[in-house]
Scaffold this motif. Structure first.
Motif, PDB file in Angstrom:
ATOM      1  N   ILE A   1      -1.016   0.318 -11.500  1.00 50.34           N
ATOM      2  CA  ILE A   1      -1.803   1.434 -10.963  1.00 50.34           C
ATOM      3  C   ILE A   1      -1.870   1.258  -9.454  1.00 50.34           C
ATOM      4  O   ILE A   1      -2.197   0.179  -8.945  1.00 50.34           O
ATOM      5  N   LEU A   2      -1.518   2.321  -8.724  1.00 56.55           N
ATOM      6  CA  LEU A   2      -1.506   2.325  -7.271  1.00 56.55           C
ATOM      7  C   LEU A   2      -2.590   3.291  -6.788  1.00 56.55           C
ATOM      8  O   LEU A   2      -2.511   4.496  -7.020  1.00 56.55           O
ATOM      9  N   ILE A   3      -3.624   2.740  -6.157  1.00 56.65           N
ATOM     10  CA  ILE A   3      -4.767   3.544  -5.717  1.00 56.65           C
ATOM     11  C   ILE A   3      -4.732   3.680  -4.200  1.00 56.65           C
ATOM     12  O   ILE A   3      -4.808   2.681  -3.480  1.00 56.65           O
ATOM     13  N   HIS A   4      -4.614   4.914  -3.719  1.00 56.61           N
ATOM     14  CA  HIS A   4      -4.606   5.148  -2.272  1.00 56.61           C
ATOM     15  C   HIS A   4      -6.022   5.055  -1.740  1.00 56.61           C
ATOM     16  O   HIS A   4      -6.861   5.895  -2.015  1.00 56.61           O
TER      17      HIS A   4
ATOM     18  N   GLN B   1      -5.188  -9.516 -22.516  1.00 58.50           N
ATOM     19  CA  GLN B   1      -3.950  -9.853 -23.213  1.00 58.50           C
ATOM     20  C   GLN B   1      -2.798  -9.004 -22.676  1.00 58.50           C
ATOM     21  O   GLN B   1      -3.007  -7.899 -22.162  1.00 58.50           O
ATOM     22  N   PRO B   2      -1.554  -9.490 -22.791  1.00 60.27           N
ATOM     23  CA  PRO B   2      -0.399  -8.695 -22.331  1.00 60.27           C
ATOM     24  C   PRO B   2      -0.376  -7.316 -22.989  1.00 60.27           C
ATOM     25  O   PRO B   2      -0.548  -7.197 -24.200  1.00 60.27           O
ATOM     26  N   GLY B   3      -0.179  -6.287 -22.169  1.00 61.10           N
ATOM     27  CA  GLY B   3      -0.120  -4.929 -22.680  1.00 61.10           C
ATOM     28  C   GLY B   3      -1.472  -4.275 -22.881  1.00 61.10           C
ATOM     29  O   GLY B   3      -1.553  -3.074 -23.160  1.00 61.10           O
ATOM     30  N   GLU B   4      -2.557  -5.047 -22.735  1.00 63.70           N
ATOM     31  CA  GLU B   4      -3.899  -4.525 -22.969  1.00 63.70           C
ATOM     32  C   GLU B   4      -4.435  -3.770 -21.757  1.00 63.70           C
ATOM     33  O   GLU B   4      -5.264  -2.873 -21.889  1.00 63.70           O
ATOM     34  N   PHE B   5      -3.944  -4.144 -20.574  1.00 70.53           N
ATOM     35  CA  PHE B   5      -4.459  -3.569 -19.338  1.00 70.53           C
ATOM     36  C   PHE B   5      -3.307  -3.520 -18.340  1.00 70.53           C
ATOM     37  O   PHE B   5      -2.159  -3.814 -18.659  1.00 70.53           O
ATOM     38  N   TRP B   6      -3.590  -3.123 -17.112  1.00 72.19           N
ATOM     39  CA  TRP B   6      -2.552  -3.075 -16.086  1.00 72.19           C
ATOM     40  C   TRP B   6      -2.015  -4.472 -15.787  1.00 72.19           C
ATOM     41  O   TRP B   6      -2.761  -5.457 -15.806  1.00 72.19           O
ATOM     42  N   ASP B   7      -0.728  -4.551 -15.487  1.00 71.30           N
ATOM     43  CA  ASP B   7      -0.159  -5.822 -15.032  1.00 71.30           C
ATOM     44  C   ASP B   7      -0.542  -6.088 -13.579  1.00 71.30           C
ATOM     45  O   ASP B   7      -0.711  -7.234 -13.173  1.00 71.30           O
ATOM     46  N   ALA B   8      -0.664  -5.012 -12.802  1.00 69.33           N
ATOM     47  CA  ALA B   8      -1.073  -5.156 -11.400  1.00 69.33           C
ATOM     48  C   ALA B   8      -1.891  -3.945 -10.977  1.00 69.33           C
ATOM     49  O   ALA B   8      -1.587  -2.811 -11.362  1.00 69.33           O
ATOM     50  N   VAL B   9      -2.929  -4.204 -10.199  1.00 68.85           N
ATOM     51  CA  VAL B   9      -3.742  -3.153  -9.591  1.00 68.85           C
ATOM     52  C   VAL B   9      -3.500  -3.238  -8.093  1.00 68.85           C
ATOM     53  O   VAL B   9      -3.752  -4.274  -7.465  1.00 68.85           O
ATOM     54  N   VAL B  10      -2.993  -2.149  -7.510  1.00 70.47           N
ATOM     55  CA  VAL B  10      -2.582  -2.157  -6.101  1.00 70.47           C
ATOM     56  C   VAL B  10      -3.436  -1.168  -5.314  1.00 70.47           C
ATOM     57  O   VAL B  10      -3.614  -0.016  -5.722  1.00 70.47           O
ATOM     58  N   LEU B  11      -3.967  -1.629  -4.196  1.00 69.11           N
ATOM     59  CA  LEU B  11      -4.688  -0.761  -3.261  1.00 69.11           C
ATOM     60  C   LEU B  11      -3.891  -0.656  -1.972  1.00 69.11           C
ATOM     61  O   LEU B  11      -3.296  -1.642  -1.523  1.00 69.11           O
ATOM     62  N   THR B  12      -3.878   0.534  -1.368  1.00 74.31           N
ATOM     63  CA  THR B  12      -3.284   0.674  -0.045  1.00 74.31           C
ATOM     64  C   THR B  12      -4.385   0.673   0.995  1.00 74.31           C
ATOM     65  O   THR B  12      -5.486   1.162   0.755  1.00 74.31           O
ATOM     66  N   ALA B  13      -4.090   0.112   2.164  1.00 77.06           N
ATOM     67  CA  ALA B  13      -5.050   0.023   3.269  1.00 77.06           C
ATOM     68  C   ALA B  13      -4.388   0.555   4.531  1.00 77.06           C
ATOM     69  O   ALA B  13      -3.160   0.508   4.669  1.00 77.06           O
ATOM     70  N   VAL B  14      -5.210   1.042   5.459  1.00 74.01           N
ATOM     71  CA  VAL B  14      -4.664   1.684   6.651  1.00 74.01           C
ATOM     72  C   VAL B  14      -4.115   0.667   7.650  1.00 74.01           C
ATOM     73  O   VAL B  14      -3.188   0.963   8.411  1.00 74.01           O
ATOM     74  N   ASP B  15      -4.685  -0.560   7.659  1.00 75.89           N
ATOM     75  CA  ASP B  15      -4.206  -1.587   8.586  1.00 75.89           C
ATOM     76  C   ASP B  15      -4.603  -2.965   8.067  1.00 75.89           C
ATOM     77  O   ASP B  15      -5.199  -3.102   6.987  1.00 75.89           O
TER      78      ASP B  15
END
Length: 579
Positions: free
Chosen positions: A107-110, A29-43
């Motif tokens: 959430i931005l996960i390197h 549901q809205p507000g229950e969890f992250w709106d976006a989960v972002v991972l960074t990649a080397v290439d």
């Protein structure tokens, strides 16, 4: 750590895992969890690998549904570090969401990098490292999302920045919650011995604040941030605290608060977008902790910008870039949440991985780690950790060893303190103690082939020498490469190093045979190892192509590697359902 504190930490962690498990496979549901989960990649290659694995997880309902999963790769060219990755990820988020970015909790996960200190995570990514926990089995991605499951409902729009290879466990009182609602940066801080402070970031907070007294959580502001400081520097700056009565996590008389994860509010995120415009194309590595956080707080000075002691490779533009970051961020608040009953674990190396998954009693208790997780393995004589694997009942796994994503046929024995990853091991084969064995599917001359790399658990894959003439400085299982080549009937001139000719390391040493199938690949690499250990001879088949770990990753066949894992998944689920 007191028994009461350990119990509270264990209970709090169990509740977070329960909450996350309740979200897996259903629309949030809205507000229950992250709106976006972002991972960074080397290439782009790593980005593709991450997207394929996330897609499979969503399809199998192993993740919460209805949220955006994004993977952003670093631009081609110079290495830019996790700080540069942060800036580029924010830029790409802005391109995707525009003004709506200021309304999202992200959430931005390197997760970029080649994981040279834990090579089993190199091909498919350390954020997808398996853990003996959960059903379906957890990887680091699920654990990170579970540990932070309480954050989004108590967060104003902004970005939480974290890394893929660490675990932070904490507890707070029932009437408290970790809240991110202040302007600027808000960082989590953990009580740590002074020795740990020398290898991490350290917060210098107001002296009048309580020092890890009787509260599990305190919120304060930070005067300045020290990056990998000496003990003398910590003492002179006022970072060292005296332990008083009820410190939960430590028994040390003195301690410091060290860093892990931090939050940036939406207004500061906009400022970061302007910073990247000001810096232009990056040509040096920026640290998301040292280079950003040292610019914050009322006592921050520009002095750190010229300190390159902790830089792996110093580029000519680094000091100038740091100074621009300092002036851009100066005056931005740094708030700190002191988590007095918390633990910080790093699992980025082979030795850390083995210790935490097989020997660390505290972490096993706190997370509820299993000896055998999502596997077909019934040998009660095995003392290691088995995950996502199919083992014949006659197999044995030595104490302190980990087997993941593998098939072991009848009579296979794995020694103590070894890692077997993504392998298909032939019947009767004996793997010695302290061995790292990992198979990679590769594309070679338009054909599907396999390379199994074999190293000693404590071998330094990153250590480099300037030319093949100096390769005596590189050791495999304690033997020089010259000694290894001699056992295999090869001379020094036969050894090729892939990539930069001015940087020769175990990582780019072409030592491992390219084989037609996974079993023969594993068998041949183990036989080569046994020849070195016994001082005997092993003759490679004529015209055998040899690859390095680096080269195998550059030609990896993602689809076939994931197909092998799907086969394991199908076999395990089918047999479990029949039982």
């Amino acid at each position: 750590m007191s028994t009461e504190s350990m119990t509270r930490l264990q209970t709090a962690t169990k509740e977070k895992l329960r909450r996350f498990n309740s979200l897996r496979g259903r629309e949030v549901q809205p507000g229950e969890f992250w709106d976006a989960v972002v991972l960074t990649a080397v290439d782009e290659s790593q980005r593709e690998a991450y997207e394929l694995q996330i897609s499979e997880k969503v399809h199998r309902k192993e993740l919460p549904l209805g949220i955006h999963f994004k993977v952003f790769s670093d631009p081609p060219g110079s290495k830019i570090g996790n700080g540069g990755s942060t800036l580029y990820a924010l830029q790409q988020l802005n391109e995707v969401y525009g003004k709506a970015l200021g309304t999202l909790r992200i959430i931005l996960i390197h997760a970029g990098g080649w994981s040279q200190r834990l090579p089993s995570a190199s091909a498919l990514g350390k954020i997808f490292t398996a853990l003996p926990l959960g059903d379906p089995l957890y990887q680091m991605l699920e654990l990170k999302l579970a540990i932070y499951v309480d954050f989004p409902p108590h967060m104003t729009p902004g970005v939480l920045v974290t890394c893929a290879d660490d675990i932070e466990l904490y507890s707070v009182s029932e009437d408290e919650s970790v809240t991110f609602d202040k302007p600027g940066f808000t960082a989590l801080a953990h009580p740590s011995p002074l020795s740990v402070g020398t290898t991490h970031g350290v917060f210098v907070c107001h002296a009048q604040e309580k020092s890890c007294d009787h509260s599990e959580m305190e919120s304060t502001s930070c005067l300045n941030f020290l990056h990998k400081p000496s003990i003398q520097k910590m003492q002179e700056s006022g970072a060292v605290r005296k332990r008083q009565g009820g410190c939960f996590s430590l028994t040390d008389a003195e301690f410091v608060y060290t860093d892990s994860t931090y939050y940036i509010n939406s207004d500061t995120t906009k400022a970061f977008l302007n910073l990247l415009t000001e810096l232009g194309p990056l040509e040096c590595e920026i640290d998301a902790y040292g280079d950003f956080l040292q610019a914050l707080g009322p006592k921050a000075t520009i002095d750190y910008t010229k300190n390159t002691a902790n830089v792996s490779k110093e580029e000519s533009s680094l000091v100038e870039v740091r100074q621009k970051i300092f002036h851009h961020l100066k005056g931005t608040p740094l708030n700190v949440i002191l988590l007095n009953n918390s633990k910080f674990y790093h699992i980025g190396t082979t030795s850390e991985y083995l210790f935490h998954l097989t020997e660390d009693v505290a972490l096993r208790r706190e997370l509820g780690l299993l000896t055998s997780a999502f596997s077909l393995h019934t040998n009660e004589n095995s003392d290691g950790c088995v995950m996502y694997s199919v083992l014949h009942p006659s197999c044995s796994v030595g104490a302190g060893s980990v087997v993941e994503y593998s098939r072991l046929e009848a009579g296979v024995s794995v020694g103590r303190g070894s890692i077997i990853s993504s392998c298909c091991v032939s019947a009767g084969l004996s793997v010695p103690d302290g061995v790292f064995l990992h198979s990679v599917c590769v594309n070679h001359k338009h054909q599907t082939r396999y390379v199994t790399v074999v190293f000693g658990i404590n071998d330094d894959l990153k250590r480099s020498v300037e030319s093949p003439a100096h390769m005596k400085g590189l050791k495999l299982f304690g033997f020089t490469l010259t000694e290894c080549l001699s056992c295999w009937g090869l001379n020094n001139e036969a050894l090729r190093f892939s990539g930069d000719p001015a940087s020769c390391s175990l990582w780019n040493s072409c030592l491992f045979p390219v084989c037609s199938d996974q079993q023969s690949s594993c068998l041949m690499s183990v036989e080569m190892l046994q020849a070195v250990l016994c001082g005997s001879k092993f003759t490679l088949p004529k015209d055998t192509k040899l690859m390095s770990m680096k080269e195998s990753l550059q030609s990896k066949n993602l689809e076939e590697m994931l197909k092998f894992r799907r086969g394991l998944y199908d076999d395990i689920t089918q047999i479990r359902s029949n039982n």
